[in-house]
Design a protein around this motif. Structure first.
Motif, short mmCIF file in Angstrom:
data_model
loop_
_atom_site.label_atom_id
_atom_site.label_comp_id
_atom_site.label_asym_id
_atom_site.label_seq_id
_atom_site.Cartn_x
_atom_site.Cartn_y
_atom_site.Cartn_z
N GLY A 122 0.81 -1.26 -0.09
CA GLY A 122 0.12 0.08 -0.03
C GLY A 122 0.81 1.44 -0.07
N ASP A 123 0.14 2.51 -0.29
CA ASP A 123 0.88 3.77 -0.49
C ASP A 123 0.69 4.34 1.12
OD1 ASP A 123 2.29 5.59 -2.30
OD2 ASP A 123 0.63 6.73 -1.29
N ILE A 124 1.75 5.10 1.38
CA ILE A 124 1.89 5.75 2.53
C ILE A 124 0.80 6.87 2.64
CG2 ILE A 124 3.35 7.66 1.93
CD1 ILE A 124 2.70 6.04 5.55
N ASN A 125 0.32 7.29 1.52
CA ASN A 125 -0.73 8.56 1.36
C ASN A 125 -1.93 7.87 1.74
OD1 ASN A 125 1.06 10.80 1.00
ND2 ASN A 125 1.73 9.48 -0.84
N ASP A 126 -2.33 6.63 1.51
CA ASP A 126 -3.76 5.92 1.86
C ASP A 126 -3.79 5.98 3.31
OD1 ASP A 126 -3.82 5.34 -0.90
OD2 ASP A 126 -3.20 3.43 -0.54
N PHE A 127 -2.86 6.30 4.08
CA PHE A 127 -2.93 6.42 5.72
C PHE A 127 -3.55 7.73 5.99
CE2 PHE A 127 -0.53 7.30 9.67
CZ PHE A 127 -1.60 6.96 10.58
N LYS A 128 -4.80 8.03 6.54
CA LYS A 128 -5.30 9.07 6.84
C LYS A 128 -6.08 9.13 8.06
CE LYS A 128 -5.62 10.46 1.92
NZ LYS A 128 -6.56 10.79 0.82
N VAL A 129 -5.92 10.29 8.95
CA VAL A 129 -6.58 10.46 10.11
C VAL A 129 -6.78 11.86 10.44
CG1 VAL A 129 -6.41 8.40 11.18
CG2 VAL A 129 -4.77 10.12 11.87
N ASP A 130 -7.70 12.41 11.28
CA ASP A 130 -7.51 13.91 11.29
C ASP A 130 -6.39 14.60 12.23
OD1 ASP A 130 -10.20 13.79 10.49
OD2 ASP A 130 -11.02 13.82 12.58
N GLY A 131 -6.10 15.45 11.38
CA GLY A 131 -4.77 16.39 11.87
C GLY A 131 -3.22 15.48 11.48
N LEU A 132 -3.33 14.50 11.00
CA LEU A 132 -2.20 13.68 10.39
C LEU A 132 -1.05 14.62 9.70
CD1 LEU A 132 -0.19 11.18 10.66
CD2 LEU A 132 -1.66 10.33 8.44
N GLU A 133 0.04 14.72 9.97
CA GLU A 133 0.78 15.55 8.96
C GLU A 133 1.26 14.63 7.70
OE1 GLU A 133 5.34 17.54 8.63
OE2 GLU A 133 4.71 16.60 10.59
N SER A 134 1.48 15.05 6.46
CA SER A 134 1.65 14.16 5.57
C SER A 134 3.02 13.51 5.31
CB SER A 134 1.35 14.85 4.24
OG SER A 134 2.25 15.91 3.78
N ALA A 135 3.33 12.52 5.03
CA ALA A 135 4.40 11.82 4.87
C ALA A 135 5.45 12.69 3.94
CB ALA A 135 4.50 10.50 4.30
N SER A 136 4.99 13.55 2.91
CA SER A 136 5.82 14.40 2.16
C SER A 136 6.17 15.57 3.02
CB SER A 136 4.87 14.89 1.01
OG SER A 136 5.82 15.95 0.23
N SER A 137 5.35 16.07 3.92
CA SER A 137 5.66 17.27 4.67
C SER A 137 6.49 16.88 5.61
CB SER A 137 4.25 18.00 5.27
OG SER A 137 4.90 18.74 6.58
N HIS A 138 6.76 15.88 6.37
CA HIS A 138 7.63 15.16 7.14
C HIS A 138 9.22 15.15 6.59
CE1 HIS A 138 9.36 11.84 9.98
NE2 HIS A 138 9.28 13.11 10.53
N PHE A 139 8.76 14.43 5.30
CA PHE A 139 9.91 13.98 4.71
C PHE A 139 10.88 15.29 4.04
CE2 PHE A 139 11.98 13.48 0.31
CZ PHE A 139 12.54 12.20 0.47
N GLN A 140 10.06 16.21 3.70
CA GLN A 140 10.57 17.47 3.29
C GLN A 140 11.47 18.26 4.47
OE1 GLN A 140 11.34 18.34 0.37
NE2 GLN A 140 10.26 16.55 -0.60
#
Length: 209
Positions: A122-140
């Motif tokens: 699965g793709d990390i961007n399929d994981f979603k909950v309220d207030g969750l920071e995106s993997a892309s934001s954390h990565f950058q």
């Protein structure tokens, strides 16, 4: 050139309770003992003791992460432990402070998406909950932090599983904005990665710790 050692914290009481995020709790005795073994390993492989060009960073003020940092810093002979706003765990949003059982009850679909990513299906961007920071934001953020570090130094970065996952993906050239490219790495306590960065973008001499 800068040399990076990025490690997950040692085992804590919080981990035995299977709680994600939160303020953290002190290390277990097993965790403390494991740090002693790790220190000797790092000294043997990377000659870290009493070096003027070594800096150590903690990704957050969680008790177990800071305690891990302090014990490694004391072994090296370092007084100051650094922090940086860019180097911090992913914001877990609604997952923060919940046990895995609570997550399954409250957010079953999100847990299933995370488990699929963990299995590599699965793709990390399929994981979603309220207030969750995106993997892309954390990565950058983590990528910018690494870029800002000065050359001609060795950095020991102690963080959470999310921090070390981001750093491993950066080292291996993965990108969370590309479907299925951002990988899950099962990083055990006090495990992580060593690598070198040349000219702020050429990564080489990668070794898993």
């Amino acid at each position: 050139m800068k040399r990076i050692i990025a490690l997950r914290h040692a085992e804590s009481i919080k981990n035995l309770e299977d709680i994600y995020g939160g303020n953290g709790k002190k290390l277990t005795q097993n965790g403390i003992n494991s740090i002693k073994v790790l220190n000797e390993k790092l000294q043997k492989q990377y000659n870290i003791k009493n070096r003027s060009n070594v800096e150590i960073y903690t990704s957050c003020r969680r008790v177990h992460v800071e305690q891990t940092c302090r014990k490694i810093a004391d072994f090296i002979g370092i007084d100051k432990i650094y922090t940086d706003n860019l180097y911090s765990p992913i914001n877990l949003g609604a997952f923060n402070g919940l046990s895995k059982d609570e997550q399954k009850i409250l957010y079953p679909e999100a847990v299933k998406a995370l488990e699929r990513w963990n299995l590599g299906i699965g793709d990390i961007n399929d994981f979603k909950v309220d207030g969750l920071e995106s993997a892309s934001s954390h990565f950058q953020r983590i990528k910018a932090f690494l870029s800002n570090l000065q050359d001609e130094k060795m950095y020991i970065l102690i963080g959470t599983r999310s921090d070390i996952t981001a750093i491993k993906n950066i080292a291996f050239g993965n990108n969370p904005e590309v479907y299925m490219e951002y990988k899950y790495y099962n990083t055990e306590y006090l495990c992580g990665i060593y690598f070198e960065i040349y000219n702020n973008h050429n990564v080489c001499n990668i070794n898993l710790i």
